[in-house]
Design a protein around this motif. Structure first.
Motif, PDB file in Angstrom:
ATOM      1  N   LEU A 153       0.868  -1.174   0.000  1.00 47.87           N
ATOM      2  CA  LEU A 153       0.000   0.000   0.000  1.00 47.87           C
ATOM      3  C   LEU A 153       0.905   1.223   0.000  1.00 47.87           C
ATOM      4  O   LEU A 153       1.913   1.243   0.718  1.00 47.87           O
ATOM      5  CB  LEU A 153      -0.891   0.046   1.260  1.00 47.87           C
ATOM      6  N   THR A 154       0.552   2.243  -0.797  1.00 46.37           N
ATOM      7  CA  THR A 154       1.352   3.464  -0.756  1.00 46.37           C
ATOM      8  C   THR A 154       0.456   4.673  -0.527  1.00 46.37           C
ATOM      9  O   THR A 154      -0.687   4.700  -0.962  1.00 46.37           O
ATOM     10  CB  THR A 154       2.172   3.703  -2.054  1.00 46.37           C
ATOM     11  N   GLY A 155       1.003   5.650   0.183  1.00 45.26           N
ATOM     12  CA  GLY A 155       0.252   6.866   0.457  1.00 45.26           C
ATOM     13  C   GLY A 155       1.175   8.065   0.467  1.00 45.26           C
ATOM     14  O   GLY A 155       2.340   7.981   0.048  1.00 45.26           O
ATOM     15  N   ALA A 200       4.200  -1.067   3.540  1.00 45.06           N
ATOM     16  CA  ALA A 200       3.530   0.240   3.460  1.00 45.06           C
ATOM     17  C   ALA A 200       4.588   1.281   3.110  1.00 45.06           C
ATOM     18  O   ALA A 200       5.666   1.294   3.702  1.00 45.06           O
ATOM     19  CB  ALA A 200       2.860   0.582   4.788  1.00 45.06           C
ATOM     20  N   VAL A 201       4.275   2.122   2.132  1.00 47.80           N
ATOM     21  CA  VAL A 201       5.249   3.111   1.650  1.00 47.80           C
ATOM     22  C   VAL A 201       4.622   4.500   1.651  1.00 47.80           C
ATOM     23  O   VAL A 201       3.505   4.679   1.154  1.00 47.80           O
ATOM     24  CB  VAL A 201       5.680   2.776   0.195  1.00 47.80           C
ATOM     25  N   THR A 202       5.342   5.475   2.206  1.00 50.75           N
ATOM     26  CA  THR A 202       4.924   6.863   2.021  1.00 50.75           C
ATOM     27  C   THR A 202       5.823   7.492   0.959  1.00 50.75           C
ATOM     28  O   THR A 202       7.018   7.181   0.879  1.00 50.75           O
ATOM     29  CB  THR A 202       4.982   7.693   3.319  1.00 50.75           C
ATOM     30  N   ALA A 203       5.223   8.394   0.154  1.00 54.04           N
ATOM     31  CA  ALA A 203       5.995   9.041  -0.913  1.00 54.04           C
ATOM     32  C   ALA A 203       7.021  10.015  -0.346  1.00 54.04           C
ATOM     33  O   ALA A 203       7.924  10.436  -1.055  1.00 54.04           O
ATOM     34  CB  ALA A 203       5.032   9.779  -1.848  1.00 54.04           C
ATOM     35  N   PHE A 204       6.883  10.339   0.939  1.00 57.92           N
ATOM     36  CA  PHE A 204       7.711  11.419   1.504  1.00 57.92           C
ATOM     37  C   PHE A 204       8.720  10.900   2.532  1.00 57.92           C
ATOM     38  O   PHE A 204       8.333  10.440   3.613  1.00 57.92           O
ATOM     39  CB  PHE A 204       6.800  12.483   2.124  1.00 57.92           C
ATOM     40  N   PRO A 205      10.038  10.979   2.200  1.00 59.78           N
ATOM     41  CA  PRO A 205      11.066  10.425   3.084  1.00 59.78           C
ATOM     42  C   PRO A 205      11.032  11.014   4.497  1.00 59.78           C
ATOM     43  O   PRO A 205      11.310  10.316   5.474  1.00 59.78           O
ATOM     44  CB  PRO A 205      12.383  10.798   2.380  1.00 59.78           C
ATOM     45  N   ASP A 206      10.661  12.285   4.636  1.00 59.81           N
ATOM     46  CA  ASP A 206      10.649  12.896   5.975  1.00 59.81           C
ATOM     47  C   ASP A 206       9.596  12.263   6.887  1.00 59.81           C
ATOM     48  O   ASP A 206       9.609  12.494   8.098  1.00 59.81           O
ATOM     49  CB  ASP A 206      10.426  14.422   5.864  1.00 59.81           C
ATOM     50  N   LEU A 207       8.688  11.474   6.323  1.00 61.71           N
ATOM     51  CA  LEU A 207       7.636  10.857   7.139  1.00 61.71           C
ATOM     52  C   LEU A 207       7.902   9.377   7.427  1.00 61.71           C
ATOM     53  O   LEU A 207       7.068   8.704   8.034  1.00 61.71           O
ATOM     54  CB  LEU A 207       6.278  11.009   6.436  1.00 61.71           C
ATOM     55  N   HIS A 208       9.090   8.899   7.009  1.00 60.64           N
ATOM     56  CA  HIS A 208       9.359   7.470   7.194  1.00 60.64           C
ATOM     57  C   HIS A 208       9.377   7.077   8.673  1.00 60.64           C
ATOM     58  O   HIS A 208       8.820   6.043   9.063  1.00 60.64           O
ATOM     59  CB  HIS A 208      10.679   7.075   6.516  1.00 60.64           C
ATOM     60  N   ALA A 222       8.753   1.737   3.990  1.00 52.73           N
ATOM     61  CA  ALA A 222       9.761   2.402   3.163  1.00 52.73           C
ATOM     62  C   ALA A 222       9.204   3.768   2.787  1.00 52.73           C
ATOM     63  O   ALA A 222       8.017   4.046   2.995  1.00 52.73           O
ATOM     64  CB  ALA A 222      10.071   1.574   1.912  1.00 52.73           C
ATOM     65  N   ALA A 223      10.074   4.620   2.220  1.00 50.96           N
ATOM     66  CA  ALA A 223       9.633   5.977   1.878  1.00 50.96           C
ATOM     67  C   ALA A 223      10.403   6.515   0.688  1.00 50.96           C
ATOM     68  O   ALA A 223      11.543   6.127   0.443  1.00 50.96           O
ATOM     69  CB  ALA A 223       9.821   6.905   3.085  1.00 50.96           C
ATOM     70  N   GLY A 224       9.741   7.423  -0.045  1.00 49.37           N
ATOM     71  CA  GLY A 224      10.405   8.121  -1.142  1.00 49.37           C
ATOM     72  C   GLY A 224      10.072   7.545  -2.505  1.00 49.37           C
ATOM     73  O   GLY A 224       9.488   6.460  -2.616  1.00 49.37           O
ATOM     74  N   PRO A 225      10.458   8.265  -3.561  1.00 45.60           N
ATOM     75  CA  PRO A 225      10.128   7.860  -4.932  1.00 45.60           C
ATOM     76  C   PRO A 225      10.651   6.476  -5.310  1.00 45.60           C
ATOM     77  O   PRO A 225       9.946   5.702  -5.971  1.00 45.60           O
ATOM     78  CB  PRO A 225      10.793   8.944  -5.785  1.00 45.60           C
ATOM     79  N   ASP A 226      11.873   6.130  -4.884  1.00 47.50           N
ATOM     80  CA  ASP A 226      12.396   4.799  -5.223  1.00 47.50           C
ATOM     81  C   ASP A 226      11.603   3.702  -4.518  1.00 47.50           C
ATOM     82  O   ASP A 226      11.409   2.609  -5.065  1.00 47.50           O
ATOM     83  CB  ASP A 226      13.880   4.683  -4.854  1.00 47.50           C
ATOM     84  N   ALA A 227      11.153   4.015  -3.303  1.00 49.25           N
ATOM     85  CA  ALA A 227      10.359   3.030  -2.558  1.00 49.25           C
ATOM     86  C   ALA A 227       9.018   2.795  -3.248  1.00 49.25           C
ATOM     87  O   ALA A 227       8.472   1.682  -3.203  1.00 49.25           O
ATOM     88  CB  ALA A 227      10.158   3.500  -1.115  1.00 49.25           C
ATOM     89  N   LEU A 228       8.477   3.840  -3.896  1.00 49.12           N
ATOM     90  CA  LEU A 228       7.226   3.646  -4.658  1.00 49.12           C
ATOM     91  C   LEU A 228       7.462   2.667  -5.801  1.00 49.12           C
ATOM     92  O   LEU A 228       6.620   1.811  -6.099  1.00 49.12           O
ATOM     93  CB  LEU A 228       6.730   4.973  -5.234  1.00 49.12           C
ATOM     94  N   LEU A 229       8.640   2.773  -6.430  1.00 46.23           N
ATOM     95  CA  LEU A 229       8.963   1.849  -7.527  1.00 46.23           C
ATOM     96  C   LEU A 229       9.137   0.427  -6.988  1.00 46.23           C
ATOM     97  O   LEU A 229       8.718  -0.544  -7.628  1.00 46.23           O
ATOM     98  CB  LEU A 229      10.237   2.298  -8.248  1.00 46.23           C
ATOM     99  N   GLU A 230       9.742   0.339  -5.798  1.00 46.75           N
ATOM    100  CA  GLU A 230       9.902  -0.996  -5.185  1.00 46.75           C
ATOM    101  C   GLU A 230       8.542  -1.608  -4.872  1.00 46.75           C
ATOM    102  O   GLU A 230       8.332  -2.813  -5.027  1.00 46.75           O
ATOM    103  CB  GLU A 230      10.746  -0.917  -3.918  1.00 46.75           C
ATOM    104  N   ALA A 231       7.612  -0.763  -4.422  1.00 46.37           N
ATOM    105  CA  ALA A 231       6.250  -1.263  -4.143  1.00 46.37           C
ATOM    106  C   ALA A 231       5.636  -1.797  -5.438  1.00 46.37           C
ATOM    107  O   ALA A 231       4.979  -2.837  -5.446  1.00 46.37           O
ATOM    108  CB  ALA A 231       5.380  -0.149  -3.563  1.00 46.37           C
TER     109      ALA A 231
END
Ligand code: NAD
Ligand code: MG
Length: 394
Positions: free
Chosen positions: A35-37, A56-64, A79-88
């Motif tokens: 799930l990503t948010g 669960a992944v947030t798009a924003f690294p500061d919220l990890h 996980a967090a950040g744009p690369d983590a969205l790709l991993e999801a």
């Protein structure tokens, strides 16, 4: 029964919540993978626990750190950040919902196609920005893209068993949005709050405002062109205030097939989730005797300049869609911030299209790099428009 593995990109949004609702109703049939948010960490964590997701992944690294804390002891990876969205998007799944809003949904949606399974596409901006790229990537990997936008799901359903060459026209309906009955000269002073209420649908705030301006319908015309490969001359818009007919397909023998349903996205999401089967869905059933009559009118060209711009984009193709979408997203950011008036948004987008068409940027190949390059230039053009004082002031 083997469980189907599902991932929801953008699970905390309006489309995401509706998808979670359907998945949660049938735990024996579905296994949540990722799930990503975005910034709503509490909601993302709650969904991840509820569906017992793997990641669960947030798009924003500061919220990890917040996400990690919210899921402590659950065994759910974070996980967090744009690369983590790709991993999801890479985590093996049978069905992936592309439910992020805006051009930000393109990279993970594109990545998800590499799995060669099913991408349920709510993120219409992907098709608008990079239709040829997305469709080619799906073909290359043997992936299936199922439309989730209600109008496109309706067209898709009307085409089951039909030959696309027998299609004479596709009619996409539009509610007309919050300002369909406002005097034209009042539109310039429309406020954010007024633009944020939709007469029929309960959706995310950005798409709701895009419905008031018809930029949403403009995106949908382009989406129709890209998804079904239909000549733009054959794609029409019809204002239908009740939002009960979602689209119509006209065939060469004169037959017109309409798709009706209540304004509830769980139908289109559920259709894509169960496709090719039709299973029970928790949506209201229409009582046509009770409804009595349906209304239609042609869209007013002065009220909705976005529709005219969409025609230009469909003709130009190439990277024009990416420019259009990026300028529109930025125009909306400026409207949110109170920097432009409601009616300035179309002027700003038209300006960006004119500037970048002059650069012949539209002609370049539709690759992710090129899309992101013109996306950046279009946002810059939108900001420059403000800086030049081209707007008469708010
Ligand atoms: P929303 O604003 O309610 O939710 C957007 C989701 O994307 C949230 O999970 C948010 O956290 C995430 N997100 C936002 N910015 C992000 C970023 N930069 N990177 C990664 N994730 C980010 O939006 P929505 O109304 O659910 O719309 C989602 C998509 O579905 C849009 O493309 C929209 O046009 C389309 N759509 C929505 C509806 C509807 O009923 N809401 C209907 C048809 C199509
Ligand atoms: Mg729609």
């Amino acid at each position: 029964m083997t469980q189907r593995r599902v991932t929801i990109l953008g699970s905390t949004g309006s489309i995401g919540e509706n998808t979670v609702d359907l998945i949660a109703r049938a735990p024996e049939r579905f296994k949540a993978v990722a799930l990503t948010g975005g910034r709503n960490i509490a909601r993302l964590a709650e969904q991840a626990r509820r569906l017992n997701a793997d990641l669960a992944v947030t798009a924003f690294p500061d919220l990890h750190a917040d996400l990690r804390a919210a899921l402590a002891g659950s065994g759910i990876d974070t996980a967090a950040g744009p690369d983590a969205l790709l991993e999801a998007a890479d985590r093996p799944a049978d069905w992936i919902m592309s439910g992020i809003v805006g051009a930000a949904g393109l990279p993970p949606g594109l990545r998800a196609l590499r799995q060669g399974t099913t991408l349920a596409l709510a993120n219409k901006e992907s098709l608008v920005c990079a239709g040829p790229l997305l469709m080619a990537e799906a073909r290359r990997h043997g992936a299936r893209i199922l439309p989730v936008d209600s109008e496109h799901s309706a067209v898709f359903q009307a085409l089951v068993g039909e030959d696309i060459t027998a299609v004479e026209r596709v009619i996409i309906t539009a509610s007309g949005g919050a300002f369909r009955d406002w005097p034209l000269d009042a539109l310039a002073s429309a406020t954010l709050a007024e633009a944020s209420s939709h007469p029929n649908w309960d959706m995310g705030q950005r798409i709701t405002i895009d419905s008031a301006s018809m930029f949403n319908k403009a995106l949908e015309l382009i989406e129709t062109r890209e998804y079904f490969d239909i000549d733009p001359m054959r794609i029409e818009t019809l204002v239908h205030p009740e939002s009960l007919i979602h689209a119509l397909v006209g065939f060469r023998d004169g037959a017109l097939m309409a798709h009706l349903g209540p304004p509830d996205m769980r139908h289109a999401i559920g259709y894509a989730l169960n496709w090719p089967d039709r299973l029970d869905l928790p949506v209201a059933r229409l009582d046509l005797a009770q409804i009595g009559c349906l209304n239609f009118r042609a869209p007013c060209v002065q009220r909705y300049p976005a529709l005219r711009l969409a025609r230009e984009v469909m003709e130009a193709r190439g990277l024009a869609g990416a420019v259009f979408n990026a300028a529109k997203e930025r125009a909306l950011d400026h409207f949110f911030a109170g920097r432009v008036r409601f009616t300035d948004m179309a002027a700003l987008v038209e300006n960006a299209l004119g500037l970048l068409a002059g650069d012949s940027a539209f002609g370049a190949e539709v690759t992710l790099d090129n899309v992101q390059h013109v996306d950046h230039m279009a946002r810059q053009a939108a900001d420059d428009w403000l800086g030049r004082g081209a707007h008469p002031g708010v």
